[in-house]
Design a protein around this motif. Structure first.
Motif, PDB file in Angstrom:
ATOM      1  N   THR A  37      34.483  33.683  43.009  1.00 36.05           N
ATOM      2  CA  THR A  37      33.398  33.756  42.039  1.00 36.05           C
ATOM      3  C   THR A  37      32.978  35.208  41.812  1.00 36.05           C
ATOM      4  O   THR A  37      32.770  35.632  40.669  1.00 36.05           O
ATOM      5  CB  THR A  37      32.189  32.930  42.521  1.00 36.05           C
ATOM      6  OG1 THR A  37      32.584  31.557  42.625  1.00 36.05           O
ATOM      7  CG2 THR A  37      31.026  33.033  41.550  1.00 36.05           C
ATOM      8  N   LEU A  38      32.866  35.965  42.895  1.00 37.30           N
ATOM      9  CA  LEU A  38      32.511  37.385  42.769  1.00 37.30           C
ATOM     10  C   LEU A  38      33.596  38.177  42.045  1.00 37.30           C
ATOM     11  O   LEU A  38      33.309  39.211  41.428  1.00 37.30           O
ATOM     12  CB  LEU A  38      32.275  37.985  44.155  1.00 37.30           C
ATOM     13  CG  LEU A  38      31.044  37.451  44.904  1.00 37.30           C
ATOM     14  CD1 LEU A  38      31.043  37.921  46.352  1.00 37.30           C
ATOM     15  CD2 LEU A  38      29.758  37.911  44.192  1.00 37.30           C
ATOM     16  N   LEU A  39      34.842  37.681  42.111  1.00 29.85           N
ATOM     17  CA  LEU A  39      35.956  38.348  41.423  1.00 29.85           C
ATOM     18  C   LEU A  39      36.174  37.791  40.016  1.00 29.85           C
ATOM     19  O   LEU A  39      37.109  38.214  39.324  1.00 29.85           O
ATOM     20  CB  LEU A  39      37.245  38.169  42.237  1.00 29.85           C
ATOM     21  CG  LEU A  39      37.349  38.993  43.512  1.00 29.85           C
ATOM     22  CD1 LEU A  39      38.493  38.493  44.391  1.00 29.85           C
ATOM     23  CD2 LEU A  39      37.572  40.465  43.158  1.00 29.85           C
ATOM     24  N   HIS A  40      35.324  36.824  39.613  1.00 25.80           N
ATOM     25  CA  HIS A  40      35.442  36.190  38.295  1.00 25.80           C
ATOM     26  C   HIS A  40      36.805  35.511  38.128  1.00 25.80           C
ATOM     27  O   HIS A  40      37.420  35.557  37.050  1.00 25.80           O
ATOM     28  CB  HIS A  40      35.213  37.217  37.175  1.00 25.80           C
ATOM     29  CG  HIS A  40      33.940  37.988  37.320  1.00 25.80           C
ATOM     30  ND1 HIS A  40      32.688  37.421  37.160  1.00 25.80           N
ATOM     31  CD2 HIS A  40      33.723  39.297  37.653  1.00 25.80           C
ATOM     32  CE1 HIS A  40      31.756  38.335  37.369  1.00 25.80           C
ATOM     33  NE2 HIS A  40      32.354  39.488  37.674  1.00 25.80           N
ATOM     34  N   LEU A  41      37.255  34.883  39.201  1.00 31.25           N
ATOM     35  CA  LEU A  41      38.516  34.155  39.184  1.00 31.25           C
ATOM     36  C   LEU A  41      38.246  32.654  39.223  1.00 31.25           C
ATOM     37  O   LEU A  41      37.170  32.224  39.658  1.00 31.25           O
ATOM     38  CB  LEU A  41      39.375  34.538  40.398  1.00 31.25           C
ATOM     39  CG  LEU A  41      39.866  35.978  40.476  1.00 31.25           C
ATOM     40  CD1 LEU A  41      40.573  36.219  41.813  1.00 31.25           C
ATOM     41  CD2 LEU A  41      40.805  36.286  39.314  1.00 31.25           C
TER      42      LEU A  41
END
Length: 521
Positions: A37-41
């Motif tokens: 989520t933090l990597l927008h994956l």
């Protein structure tokens, strides 16, 4: 803080955390879901950690499954979807560098995060989207670094598979491994030999299909992890070539097929190599098919026989693979070929084993059935034989001598024109060797007469004969021939010539089926 309601995977699971909290316990989202989520994956899994013990979780939820209760994990069914909930825990001394001898439940989230592998995986998130990050994993995510939690030596001695996970995350995320963590892998890579091959294979497969395969394999080689894997010893050059191959692997089949190709595994050793990695039998079969097809496809385009053997699904993957070799693929042509393929499976043939037995007058099967059906299949795919029941039956009857290893007998009357008047060994007329050669060749030609197609002809290409006894004049001799070998369009016969119980000669004759019109020219 993360806007959690905008992420469907987390939003659906929030009621689970609410129930746990209503029962007086803590619960957080943890692991790869938070990291991605933090990597927008995209998120593949939603994992939950809680201060509640497995038995307490089972009392909270009506439907649970014991998937790993000995390690503190319970699976909960909620809204037709399952979620794994693991109790906060610490772990004692590890057994075989993989499993803890004892799991101790704790009520502290930080104590639980402390036992995790890398800082980027040691971040927790509550149901409001607030983050708990005691090991500064967010900073490492921004720096695109893979750093062990605490002392990397302790982490790898606890669980040696974490070294492979570092290589896998390099490939999946495009991150670099922090220097001290990398040094620990280099120093302790022999511990990987303590890990089950199945677990290593899972990480290796994910590494191969990662977006940064090049970086993951380089790390895998530089840290000598590859020495601990089946069939990789002293294959660093081949692995680097695989790393540099200019194609993103989309599936495990593509990954394993190209791995086998770059390692140059001989065809008869492919199964053994893949079994060493504990691949499933179906996977081994598919990789073997794809590998065989790839080597042929690099030289020429598909034909019906190769497409039938490979199957369209695997064939399409092979057609994608060739782009990495600088070739242009032709998926549309391949799909059109599949539509016009005469048969897609053996059951599509208009004759079956029972019908073959009936044609030949047999009531029992045997190896001959497989040989006949395989030959029929090959001829249908080569489009030299229509897939028509009547024509197939007629064709089988004509070739029964070949299929059944039956002896073809030709009787010849010995006349004066066949004799040589005198020889060094005999002072009376004897049957000439040239006449015997003619008898043998005529017998083989007759045997094939009903076999070759109308536009084909068989021609003799080789004959050898050992003539050992004389024949009596005006008596019959019997020429017995049978098929010794059949390879594509070449048939080799063995021959025995007898008069009564006396063997006059033995030999071999080879005939080749050629196009009649071209031969006559």
């Amino acid at each position: 803080m993360i806007t959690i309601n905008q992420i469907p995977e987390f939003r659906k699971a929030i009621p689970i955390i609410e129930r746990i909290e209503e029962a007086g316990y803590e619960a957080y989202f943890v692991g790869g879901g938070v990291r991605d989520t933090l990597l927008h994956l995209p998120i593949s899994d939603v994992d939950i950690a809680s201060s509640a013990t497995p038995s307490e979780i089972q009392r909270i939820f009506p439907v649970t499954f014991d998937v790993g209760i000995q390690h503190g994990t319970v699976m909960v069914l909620y809204e037709k979807k399952t979620y794994e909930i693991t109790t906060f825990r610490t772990e004692s001394k590890y057994e075989n560098f993989r499993r803890p001898e004892k799991v101790n439940y704790v009520r502290s989230l930080e104590e639980d995060l402390k036992r995790r592998d890398f800082t980027i995986n040691a971040i927790a998130m509550d149901r409001f989207g607030n983050l708990e990050d005691p090991f500064d994993g967010q900073t490492d995510i921004e720096a695109r670094l893979i750093r062990a939690v605490g002392n990397p030596i302790e982490r790898f001695r606890e669980d040696a598979l974490r070294m492979m996970r570092a290589a896998r995350f390099m490939s999946q995320l495009g991150f670099q491994v922090e220097e001290k963590t990398k040094e620990a892998v280099l120093d302790y890579h022999p511990l990987l030999s303590k890990i089950a091959v199945e677990r290593i294979r899972e990480e290796w497969t994910k590494l191969l299909i990662g977006r940064n395969r090049k970086g993951g394999i380089r790390f895998f080689v530089e840290t000598r992890l590859f020495h601990m894997c089946p069939g990789f010893q002293n294959r660093d050059k081949e692995l680097i070539d695989l790393a540099l191959f200019p194609l993103q692997f989309q599936t495990p089949l593509t990954a394993w097929t190209l791995l086998v190709y770059f390692l140059g595994i001989p065809d008869d050793e492919v199964d053994g190599f893949l079994r060493g990695w504990k691949l499933a039998n179906k996977q081994i079969t598919n990789v073997r098919k794809a590998y065989h097809a790839l080597k042929i496809r690099l030289d020429r385009f598909w034909d019906y026989a190769l497409l039938y053997e490979t199957g369209i699904k695997i064939a399409l993957e092979v057609e994608e693979m060739i782009t990495g070799f600088g070739m242009v693929n032709d998926l549309n042509h391949l799909l059109e070929m599949d539509k016009t393929l005469p048969i897609h499976r053996i059951q599509d043939m208009k004759i079956n084993g029972q019908e073959v037995m009936h044609v030949l007058g047999f009531t029992r099967g045997g190896p001959y059935l497989g040989k006949i059906l395989a030959d029929i299949k090959d001829r249908i795919l080569a489009q030299t034989l229509p897939n028509d029941k009547a024509q197939l039956k007629e064709f089988i009857l004509k070739r029964r001598f070949i299929y059944l290893d039956e002896v073809y007998k030709k009787t010849v009357q010995v006349e004066g024109l066949h004799l040589m008047q005198e020889t060094e060994d005999f002072d009376f007329p004897v049957l000439g060797t040239s006449a015997l050669i003619e008898f043998v060749e005529d017998s083989c030609k007759e045997m094939m007469a009903g076999v070759v197609e109308e536009d084909k002809i068989s021609i003799g290409t080789f004959i050898s004969l050992q003539h050992s006894n004389p024949a009596l004049l005006h008596r019959t001799i019997v020429v017995e021939v049978r098929v010794k070998a059949l390879k594509e369009k070449t048939v080799t016969f063995s021959a025995v010539v007898k008069q009564d119980d006396t063997i006059l000669a033995i030999g071999e004759h080879t005939r080749k089926v050629v196009d009649k019109q071209n031969f006559m020219k």
